[in-house]
Write a protein that holds these residues in place. Structure first.
Motif, short mmCIF file in Angstrom:
data_model
loop_
_atom_site.label_atom_id
_atom_site.label_comp_id
_atom_site.label_asym_id
_atom_site.label_seq_id
_atom_site.Cartn_x
_atom_site.Cartn_y
_atom_site.Cartn_z
N GLY A 41 0.82 -1.20 0.00
CA GLY A 41 0.00 0.00 0.00
C GLY A 41 0.85 1.25 0.00
N GLY A 42 0.29 2.33 0.53
CA GLY A 42 1.01 3.59 0.54
C GLY A 42 0.46 4.55 1.56
N TYR A 43 1.28 5.53 1.90
CA TYR A 43 0.87 6.59 2.82
C TYR A 43 0.67 7.87 2.03
CZ TYR A 43 1.06 10.13 6.49
OH TYR A 43 0.77 11.18 7.32
N ASN A 44 -0.51 8.46 2.16
CA ASN A 44 -0.87 9.70 1.47
C ASN A 44 -0.98 10.83 2.50
OD1 ASN A 44 -1.97 11.75 -0.03
ND2 ASN A 44 -3.95 10.77 -0.35
N PRO A 45 0.07 11.63 2.68
CA PRO A 45 0.06 12.67 3.71
C PRO A 45 -1.00 13.74 3.51
CG PRO A 45 2.29 12.26 2.93
CD PRO A 45 1.36 11.57 1.98
N LYS A 46 -1.35 14.04 2.25
CA LYS A 46 -2.27 15.13 1.97
C LYS A 46 -3.73 14.68 1.84
CE LYS A 46 0.93 18.35 1.66
NZ LYS A 46 1.19 19.05 0.40
N GLY A 47 -3.98 13.39 1.88
CA GLY A 47 -5.35 12.91 1.78
C GLY A 47 -5.98 13.20 0.42
N TRP A 48 -7.31 13.15 0.38
CA TRP A 48 -8.07 13.39 -0.85
C TRP A 48 -9.14 14.45 -0.59
CZ3 TRP A 48 -6.94 8.65 1.26
CH2 TRP A 48 -6.14 7.77 0.51
N VAL A 49 -9.47 15.17 -1.65
CA VAL A 49 -10.61 16.10 -1.59
C VAL A 49 -11.53 15.92 -2.79
CG1 VAL A 49 -9.43 17.83 -0.19
CG2 VAL A 49 -9.23 17.92 -2.67
N GLY A 50 -11.04 15.17 -3.81
CA GLY A 50 -11.89 14.84 -4.95
C GLY A 50 -12.07 15.96 -5.95
N TYR A 51 -11.07 16.86 -6.06
CA TYR A 51 -11.18 18.00 -6.97
C TYR A 51 -10.42 17.80 -8.27
CZ TYR A 51 -13.07 20.65 -2.99
OH TYR A 51 -13.83 21.09 -1.94
N GLY A 52 -9.84 16.61 -8.46
CA GLY A 52 -9.15 16.35 -9.72
C GLY A 52 -7.76 16.93 -9.82
N GLU A 53 -7.09 17.15 -8.69
CA GLU A 53 -5.77 17.74 -8.70
C GLU A 53 -4.69 16.72 -8.33
OE1 GLU A 53 -5.69 20.83 -5.77
OE2 GLU A 53 -6.15 19.46 -4.12
N ALA A 54 -3.44 17.08 -8.62
CA ALA A 54 -2.30 16.27 -8.19
C ALA A 54 -1.80 16.86 -6.88
CB ALA A 54 -1.20 16.31 -9.24
N ARG A 55 -1.76 16.04 -5.83
CA ARG A 55 -1.36 16.53 -4.51
C ARG A 55 0.05 16.04 -4.22
NH1 ARG A 55 -5.89 18.52 -1.96
NH2 ARG A 55 -5.41 18.00 0.22
N GLY A 56 0.94 16.99 -3.95
CA GLY A 56 2.34 16.66 -3.78
C GLY A 56 2.76 16.54 -2.33
N SER A 57 3.68 15.65 -2.05
CA SER A 57 4.26 15.53 -0.71
C SER A 57 5.53 14.70 -0.77
CB SER A 57 3.29 14.89 0.28
OG SER A 57 3.93 14.70 1.53
N ILE A 58 6.62 15.24 -0.25
CA ILE A 58 7.88 14.50 -0.21
C ILE A 58 7.83 13.40 0.84
CG2 ILE A 58 9.03 15.94 1.53
CD1 ILE A 58 10.57 14.49 -1.73
N ALA A 59 6.86 13.48 1.76
CA ALA A 59 6.75 12.48 2.83
C ALA A 59 5.94 11.26 2.42
CB ALA A 59 6.12 13.12 4.07
N ALA A 60 5.34 11.27 1.24
CA ALA A 60 4.57 10.11 0.78
C ALA A 60 5.49 8.92 0.57
CB ALA A 60 3.84 10.45 -0.52
N PHE A 61 4.95 7.72 0.75
CA PHE A 61 5.75 6.52 0.50
C PHE A 61 4.85 5.34 0.17
CE2 PHE A 61 5.08 6.53 5.15
CZ PHE A 61 4.58 5.25 5.37
N LEU A 62 5.43 4.35 -0.48
CA LEU A 62 4.79 3.06 -0.70
C LEU A 62 5.45 2.04 0.21
CD1 LEU A 62 4.62 3.07 -4.61
CD2 LEU A 62 2.84 3.78 -3.00
N TYR A 63 4.85 0.86 0.34
CA TYR A 63 5.44 -0.15 1.22
C TYR A 63 4.97 -1.55 0.83
CZ TYR A 63 0.86 -0.31 3.49
OH TYR A 63 -0.49 -0.46 3.73
N ILE A 64 5.74 -2.53 1.26
CA ILE A 64 5.37 -3.94 1.18
C ILE A 64 5.56 -4.53 2.56
CG2 ILE A 64 5.84 -6.18 0.12
CD1 ILE A 64 7.02 -4.73 -2.28
N LEU A 65 4.58 -5.23 3.06
CA LEU A 65 4.66 -5.85 4.38
C LEU A 65 5.11 -7.30 4.28
CD1 LEU A 65 1.37 -4.49 6.03
CD2 LEU A 65 3.72 -3.85 6.65
N GLY A 66 5.89 -7.73 5.28
CA GLY A 66 6.28 -9.13 5.37
C GLY A 66 7.27 -9.56 4.30
N GLY A 67 7.35 -10.87 4.12
CA GLY A 67 8.26 -11.42 3.12
C GLY A 67 9.72 -11.21 3.47
N LYS A 68 10.57 -11.21 2.48
CA LYS A 68 12.02 -11.13 2.71
C LYS A 68 12.48 -9.79 3.25
CE LYS A 68 13.05 -9.88 -2.11
NZ LYS A 68 13.78 -10.28 -3.34
#
Length: 283
Positions: free
Chosen positions: A152-179
């Motif tokens: 999944g991923g972490y979205n620091p700015k959330g959503w508002v549904g206005y059709g815009e691109a929301r930027g954040s350097i703190a955003a990240f994706l992740y994979i749990l478990g496994g190797k």
């Protein structure tokens, strides 16, 4: 023998010419005790700080009464933390406890979580998705593929549904478990940082489900194939250490078994950040 005496006059002596010179008594300077700098805050041995200290004085912890800008005060102005993990929160249920370590140095690190959207419960539909998640602040998305990959991923700015691109350097994706997990250190998996600056961290499109950049993790929730998820890493989010460019391993697209979104718990009347459009946001 003639002795010549030369008298030097300065501008200030013009009006006192011919008057006896009065010796001024030295004025004792009041002893001013400097408040010691906070330990560890000013390095006496740092040549750069020495040079600046000559002209500007020692660095203050709170210049002009204002706290300095730093990661502890504004954690989401910095890239995601990769080698530290958040402590448990008492209100976490089993799944929240699995996600909690990922939230180190985010606005949700110590805040209680609540499940705001569950695709299997609420429906695999973008309209329903936005009705549940819009204007709720930052959130963490978790999904499970049919092959059992939990990511999944972490979205620091959330959503508002206005059709815009929301930027954040703190955003990240992740994979749990496994190797990538290590129980001995408490490492739950791997986090992949935003790259190429903060822009396009989340594509907040009302006709789509969560979209981390245009291609890193996208769940369009299209009518005929609502559980399809796509992933292409490298352009906006880091690739995996071995160079793999998909959260799903060798697959660029997969079918999901579930998808959930967790937001922070806010008290009634408490300010929730990032609940409106950001047309000029560059961070």
């Amino acid at each position: 023998t003639t002795t010549t005496t030369t008298t030097t006059l300065y501008l200030g002596d013009f009006f006192n010419f011919g008057k006896p010179k009065v010796e001024e008594e030295p004025v004792a300077e009041a002893a001013v005790e400097e408040e010691p700098a906070k330990e560890g805050y000013y390095d006496e041995d740092d040549p750069i700080e020495k040079i600046f200290g000559v002209f500007f004085g020692k660095k203050e912890e709170s210049p002009m009464g204002m706290a300095r800008f730093g990661q502890e005060r504004f954690p989401e102005q910095y890239p995601a933390t990769l080698d530290e993990w958040a402590e448990p929160v008492e209100t976490d249920d089993k799944e929240m406890a699995i996600l909690r370590p990922l939230l180190k140095n985010t606005n949700l690190e110590t805040r209680g979580l609540r499940l705001t959207y569950d695709a299997n419960r609420d429906g695999w539909d973008p309209t329903v998705f936005h009705s549940k998640v819009d204007k709720q602040g930052g959130a963490i998305v978790v999904c499970t593929t049919r092959a059992g990959i939990k990511c999944g991923g972490y979205n620091p700015k959330g959503w508002v549904g206005y059709g815009e691109a929301r930027g954040s350097i703190a955003a990240f994706l992740y994979i749990l478990g496994g190797k990538y997990a290590d129980a001995s250190t408490g490492k739950p998996g791997i986090k992949l940082r935003k790259v190429g600056g903060p822009g396009l961290a989340q594509m907040d499109l009302p006709e789509s489900g969560p979209s981390f950049s245009p291609d890193a993790l996208v769940v369009p929730m299209e009518g005929r194939n609502p559980k399809l998820a796509r992933s292409k890493l490298g352009s906006y989010y880091e690739r995996l250490p071995d160079g793999t460019n998909s959260l799903f391993g060798k697959d660029g697209s997969v079918q999901l078994k579930d998808l959930k979104v967790y937001h922070g718990v806010y008290a009634e009347g408490e300010y929730i950040p990032f609940t409106d459009a950001e047309p000029f946001a560059l961070y």
